[in-house]
Design a protein around this motif. Structure first.
Motif, PDB file in Angstrom:
ATOM      1  N   ASN A  24      73.300  54.518 155.023  1.00  0.00           N
ATOM      2  CA  ASN A  24      73.161  53.602 156.146  1.00  0.00           C
ATOM      3  C   ASN A  24      73.023  54.410 157.424  1.00  0.00           C
ATOM      4  N   LEU A  25      72.076  53.971 158.279  1.00  0.00           N
ATOM      5  CA  LEU A  25      71.906  54.633 159.561  1.00  0.00           C
ATOM      6  C   LEU A  25      72.975  54.167 160.528  1.00  0.00           C
ATOM      7  N   THR A  26      73.463  55.079 161.345  1.00  0.00           N
ATOM      8  CA  THR A  26      74.457  54.716 162.342  1.00  0.00           C
ATOM      9  C   THR A  26      73.781  54.103 163.562  1.00  0.00           C
ATOM     10  N   HIS A  27      74.592  53.476 164.409  1.00  0.00           N
ATOM     11  CA  HIS A  27      74.073  52.838 165.612  1.00  0.00           C
ATOM     12  C   HIS A  27      73.411  53.859 166.532  1.00  0.00           C
ATOM     13  N   SER A  28      73.993  55.034 166.660  1.00  0.00           N
ATOM     14  CA  SER A  28      73.435  56.056 167.546  1.00  0.00           C
ATOM     15  C   SER A  28      72.121  56.611 167.018  1.00  0.00           C
ATOM     16  N   GLN A  29      71.941  56.629 165.690  1.00  0.00           N
ATOM     17  CA  GLN A  29      70.686  57.104 165.124  1.00  0.00           C
ATOM     18  C   GLN A  29      69.544  56.140 165.395  1.00  0.00           C
ATOM     19  N   VAL A  30      69.831  54.863 165.417  1.00  0.00           N
ATOM     20  CA  VAL A  30      68.795  53.856 165.618  1.00  0.00           C
ATOM     21  C   VAL A  30      68.514  53.645 167.100  1.00  0.00           C
ATOM     22  N   PHE A  31      69.557  53.452 167.907  1.00  0.00           N
ATOM     23  CA  PHE A  31      69.400  53.098 169.310  1.00  0.00           C
ATOM     24  C   PHE A  31      69.635  54.315 170.205  1.00  0.00           C
ATOM     25  N   ASN A  32      68.890  55.385 169.971  1.00  0.00           N
ATOM     26  CA  ASN A  32      69.004  56.548 170.843  1.00  0.00           C
ATOM     27  C   ASN A  32      68.086  56.381 172.055  1.00  0.00           C
ATOM     28  N   ARG A  33      68.208  57.288 173.005  1.00  0.00           N
ATOM     29  CA  ARG A  33      67.505  57.151 174.284  1.00  0.00           C
ATOM     30  C   ARG A  33      65.984  57.155 174.106  1.00  0.00           C
ATOM     31  N   ASP A  34      65.448  58.103 173.336  1.00  0.00           N
ATOM     32  CA  ASP A  34      64.004  58.195 173.165  1.00  0.00           C
ATOM     33  C   ASP A  34      63.438  56.941 172.504  1.00  0.00           C
ATOM     34  N   THR A  35      64.130  56.462 171.484  1.00  0.00           N
ATOM     35  CA  THR A  35      63.645  55.271 170.795  1.00  0.00           C
ATOM     36  C   THR A  35      63.648  54.056 171.713  1.00  0.00           C
TER      37      THR A  35
END
Length: 483
Positions: A333-344
């Motif tokens: 499972n992807l973490t919240h920080s992996q999905v909603f990072n600044r660049d994305t």
């Protein structure tokens, strides 16, 4: 002191059942880390378009790329077939006044886009749970049914309702992009993603041609022709049915966790079996304890209680083993920080602006082209269709011959910015396109049929090339190879 028995050994070993399900080893190369993919400061060169070596590139999965191309082309052909005749169709609805055509064409087009927006996350979530292929097949089948229904609409509200339904059931574009990312890796992903906008360009040719040629110039709802817009919609539905058959036969499941499940037909049968047993029996078979497991066996030392516990443990295993297999088991499972990072988040924000302007232009252009002067340029559905087909052909040439070299020199980030600027230039120039005839007294950049097509072709060329460049750059910037 009680001596350990074989039952105790089996009892201890049975606890493995409560830890995890068996996980097969990965079957694809995935996205392996590369020393050349990141700079010393952590910048991803694959994301921003650096020069990479071709020595370690994996071969493209050509067969699956062709299947995904057929799926995308069929869907784009169907969706783009509506644009050329939609203004004329809306103007013939009995509850639409002459000055309200533009308003209601925008309402019909935006109803599809808004409905698609509300369910895109659902289709992505569902494809993570049941696999990509079932979602693609479901979306294709339901979209084909909506096109058949759209050919029979006679009023504005019928058109809006069908477009809403079409948007709700259509989430294939995002799923196809996900499949493309899953069947490739870092070494060949940029080459694969470049071809996706090419397919959209082909759909930009075939769709407007189908919609423009299969509708009469002055089609109206009459007793002799009660459904004048049925033909292009039936053709679109047939194209989607062919797409459905191809996907059923040749599309392979790209979700790693779903690859070891039974075939889709077997899983559907399991689902019906599960529902039937659940509805028709007070204790379905997958919850029953086998009769053999109910009879405790006694060892020579008479330790029946321990054997009974062991039997119940074994029966739990048998019970869970009898549950029909329908869903994949996810191990990561992807973490919240992996999905909603600044660049994305920055990329998604700019992409929202891009798509808002792009879809708005695509919806407004047929209105602008069809309306009478001074608001429009009084083009027929055939002329609108061919103008859009020209733009689609130009995007294919640009994508195959120019964009790759441009991206290598500028990088994905700079290309993305340049293409966004190109979109803005096209929007500013569109109202200044000239008119067909000089005697109308209306002023554009120039007047005359030749100038009209030259100026209109230039604007559509800039807009289409910028749009396809934005799409490709965005996919490469935010794609799986960036993480």
């Amino acid at each position: 002191m009680v001596r350990p028995t074989a039952a105790m050994d089996r009892r201890k070993s049975s606890t493995v059942h409560y830890q995890t399900f068996p996980t097969p080893p990965p079957k694809s190369k995935g996205q392996p880390p590369s020393d050349t993919s990141a700079s010393p400061n952590g910048t991803d060169h694959a994301r921003y378009g650096s020069h990479t070596s071709n020595h370690d590139q994996s071969p493209l999965p050509v067969k699956q790329l062709v299947v995904l191309a057929i799926i995308s082309l069929s869907e784009q052909t169907a969706l783009n077939s509506i644009g050329p005749y939609l203004p004329q169709m809306v103007s013939t609805f009995p509850d639409v006044k002459v000055g309200q055509v533009g308003l209601y064409v925008g309402l019909v087009a935006s109803s599809f886009a808004l409905a698609q927006f509300t369910t895109n996350f659902f289709w992505g979530w569902l494809s993570d749970r049941i696999g990509r292929k079932p979602v693609v097949l479901t979306g294709t089948l339901l979209t084909a049914a909506c096109f058949v229904a759209f050919g029979f609409v006679k009023t504005l509200w019928q058109a809006i309702i069908v477009q809403v339904l079409m948007g709700l059931v259509n989430g294939n574009q995002g799923v196809v992009s996900t499949c493309l990312g899953e069947i490739t890796d870092k070494s060949n992903q940029s080459r694969a993603f470049i071809y996706l906008p090419v397919i959209y360009g082909l759909g930009g040719i075939t769709g407007p041609v189908v919609g423009g040629l299969l509708v009469a110039r002055n089609a109206h709802f009459t007793k002799q022709n009660p459904y004048p817009y049925l033909r292009p919609n039936l053709v679109s539905a047939v194209v989607l049915v062919v797409d459905l058959v191809v996907a059923m036969m040749f599309l392979e499941e790209s979700l790693e966790e779903a690859r070891d499940l039974p075939p889709l037909g077997k899983r559907v049968g399991n689902l019906f079996s599960w529902v039937w047993q659940f509805a028709s029996s007070t204790r379905p078979s997958y919850l029953r304890i086998p009769e053999v497991a109910r009879k405790p066996s006694r060892h020579m030392n008479g330790d029946a209680a321990m054997d009974d516990d062991d039997v119940h443990s074994d029966s739990d295993n048998a019970s869970q083993a009898s549950i029909p297999t329908m869903l994949p088991h996810h191990t990561t499972n992807l973490t919240h920080s992996q999905v909603f990072n600044r660049d994305t988040m920055l990329l998604m924000s700019t992409y929202l602006i891009f798509q808002l302007s792009n879809i708005s232009y695509n919806s407004l252009y047929p209105i602008f082209a069809q309306a009478a002067p001074p608001r429009g340029r009084h083009l027929s559905p055939e002329e609108i269709g061919f103008s859009l087909a020209f733009a689609g052909a130009a995007t294919i040439i640009f994508q195959l011959g120019i964009f790759g070299k441009l991206r290598e020199k500028l990088g994905n980030k700079v290309t993305y910015r340049v293409c966004l600027a190109g979109m803005a230039i096209a929007f500013v120039l569109t109202p200044w396109v000239g008119y067909k005839h000089n005697e109308n007294g209306y002023v554009g950049i120039s007047s005359g049929k030749g100038w009209l097509w030259a100026e209109l072709g230039f604007v559509l060329l800039v807009k289409s090339l910028a749009a396809v460049g934005c799409l490709t750059s965005f996919l490469l910037l935010v794609g799986p190879s960036s993480y």
